[in-house]
Every structure is written in C-alpha cells, then in structure tokens.
Design a protein around this motif. Structure first.
Motif, PDB file in Angstrom:
ATOM      1  N   ARG A 119       0.840  -1.209   0.000  1.00  0.00           N
ATOM      2  CA  ARG A 119       0.000   0.000   0.000  1.00  0.00           C
ATOM      3  C   ARG A 119       0.869   1.250   0.000  1.00  0.00           C
ATOM      4  O   ARG A 119       2.070   1.181   0.209  1.00  0.00           O
ATOM      5  N   GLN A 120       0.223   2.397  -0.230  1.00  0.00           N
ATOM      6  CA  GLN A 120       0.936   3.640   0.008  1.00  0.00           C
ATOM      7  C   GLN A 120       1.266   3.738   1.493  1.00  0.00           C
ATOM      8  O   GLN A 120       0.467   3.396   2.352  1.00  0.00           O
ATOM      9  N   GLY A 121       2.450   4.213   1.804  1.00  0.00           N
ATOM     10  CA  GLY A 121       2.824   4.452   3.187  1.00  0.00           C
ATOM     11  C   GLY A 121       2.515   5.893   3.559  1.00  0.00           C
ATOM     12  O   GLY A 121       2.908   6.819   2.855  1.00  0.00           O
ATOM     13  N   TRP A 122       1.790   6.078   4.663  1.00  0.00           N
ATOM     14  CA  TRP A 122       1.504   7.415   5.178  1.00  0.00           C
ATOM     15  C   TRP A 122       2.014   7.468   6.627  1.00  0.00           C
ATOM     16  O   TRP A 122       3.192   7.578   6.844  1.00  0.00           O
ATOM     17  N   GLY A 123       1.119   7.377   7.615  1.00  0.00           N
ATOM     18  CA  GLY A 123       1.536   7.459   9.010  1.00  0.00           C
ATOM     19  C   GLY A 123       1.842   6.092   9.597  1.00  0.00           C
ATOM     20  O   GLY A 123       1.404   5.056   9.093  1.00  0.00           O
ATOM     21  N   LEU A 124       2.611   6.103  10.709  1.00  0.00           N
ATOM     22  CA  LEU A 124       2.960   4.856  11.382  1.00  0.00           C
ATOM     23  C   LEU A 124       3.154   5.127  12.867  1.00  0.00           C
ATOM     24  O   LEU A 124       3.776   6.121  13.262  1.00  0.00           O
TER      25      LEU A 124
END
Length: 247
Positions: A119-124
């Motif tokens: 997936r697209q990586g955004w927050g973690l």
C-alpha cells in the motif's frame, strides 16, 4: 442511551457525544524549516523524526530543546520516506509509493532489511505490540513486525468514515491521527474505530513565521516519560508543546 419505550426496544442507540478540544501552546522549540515532517515520536525520552520529499528524505535523532540533528540517515532520491516508529528494538520506516518498507536497528540505526509493502505508506505508530499504519484512506492497518496485516479498522466520526488519515501517534491507549490538509487531529478508540474527540490546531503556527515553503500541520509526538504532547508541521520553524482545552 439504549432502553425500552412503550414496551418496545429502541431501534438504535444514541452515540456518545464527540468531545471538542483546542490545542493550546504551552511551550515552543526550534524546528528545522527544511524538515518535511512525516513521522515524529519519542522513544525512551528521545525525539526522532522522519522527513520526506524525493532527494531530501531522512530519519533523524533530534535534540528537543535546540532542534539540532544529533544523528541522521539520508535516503536515496528514489525514496519518499513517510511514517516511522520503534517497536521491539527495531526502527520501522514506510515509503510513500515505492511499495517498500525498511527496518533498522533502533539502538544503532544500522540497516537490517527491506520488506515489500503493498500500500501507500503514510503514518505509522505502535501500541507496543503491533504497528499501526495509515494509507490516506479511512482504514488503519494493524501489523506485526514483518508488516503482515493482522487487523483492519475503519475510522468513523459520528458514523461517517474519515479519509486522509495521515501521521499517527499512540497516546495513553488512544490513536491520534492527523487529517491531511486540515488543522485537525482525531482521537480514536482503537477497539471500535470511533472518533471520541477532535483537536482543533488551527492558528498554531503564527502567520509571521510562515513562508512560501511552509506546508500543513503534520507531526504528533507523545513523550511517555513526561506525559507531554508536541505538534509540528511540514517545513515549520517551530515545534510546539501543547495541552488540550475543551471548547
């Protein structure tokens, strides 16, 4: 509340009222205005930050009081680094669209491995046992240390799915999520996905400190050692310690 009316069960329960807060500044610190903040967190009292954009992506160990970068990992210009978190002695880093994620040793910041990420990586962020990631949708993904999804959670505000969930932080048993392009933070129940409260962070960075490079609010860090919460934004010259005041 749920109950019985005229001998019949009510068909629905009235949802709990969502609390509304404002972010009140109680302290401010220097922040690198060239840092396009993607991830911000404390680990054992130390501040860390991941920054994005192609050709300028990095991961940093930062001195809170001075804003000075103590250690830094620079990434290839083909990677746009996004959210970051430490769990179980490892540092985890997402990329935006490269469909890879990185693992480093948290103590030494030495590279360990690269994983495929679909997936697209955004927050973690992490609750201590699982990684929790966003991808710009209304879904949060709970993952193990190999990025395998163990649970999906839809975030809803008054029953409506909330899109553009971005930078994340786990604060005292709740998930805080920055809504991309809005000066708004959601406080989410990780058991249900329901938004229990909102935080209005508008006006946090004064107009006099804004330049043509100043971008949106993005960056939530909770220091468990002190109980303090800090906010910043992409290319902001300040990092703010805040407290919540009810509207």
């Amino acid at each position: 509340m749920c109950g019985i009316v005229a001998g019949m069960f009510m068909s629905a329960c009235v949802s709990a009222k969502v609390r509304e807060y404002r972010a009140e500044v109680v302290g401010e610190y220097p922040h690198d205005p060239a840092a396009y903040t993607q991830g911000l967190f404390f680990d054992d009292g130390q501040l860390y930050e991941s920054t994005g954009t192609y050709g300028r992506s990095s991961f940093r160990k930062v001195d809170l009081t001075t804003g000075k970068v103590l250690e830094k990992i620079d990434f290839s210009k083909k990677y746009f680094i996004e959210g970051s978190a430490m769990m179980g002695g490892n540092l985890y880093l997402l990329t935006w669209t490269s469909k890879v994620a990185f693992i480093y040793d948290a103590a030494t910041l030495e590279y360990l491995s690269t994983y495929s990420y679909p997936r697209q990586g955004w927050g973690l962020t992490t609750d201590g046992t699982r990684l929790i990631a966003s991808d710009g949708s209304s879904t949060l993904y709970f993952m193990d240390g190999a990025f395998s999804v163990t649970r999906r959670l839809t975030v809803r505000l008054n029953g409506r799915p909330m899109r553009l969930l971005n930078e994340l932080e786990y604060v005292d048993g709740k998930i805080w999520a920055n809504v991309y392009t809005a000066d708004l933070i959601l406080i989410i129940d990780p058991a249900t996905g329901n938004v229990e409260a909102t935080v209005d962070a508008s006006g946090l960075l004064p107009a006099g400190l804004r330049t043509e490079d100043t971008d949106v609010l993005n960056g939530i860090a909770y220091d468990e050692k002190t109980g303090k919460i800090y906010l910043t934004g992409k290319n902001w010259p300040r990092l703010y310690e805040i407290r919540l005041t009810e509207k």
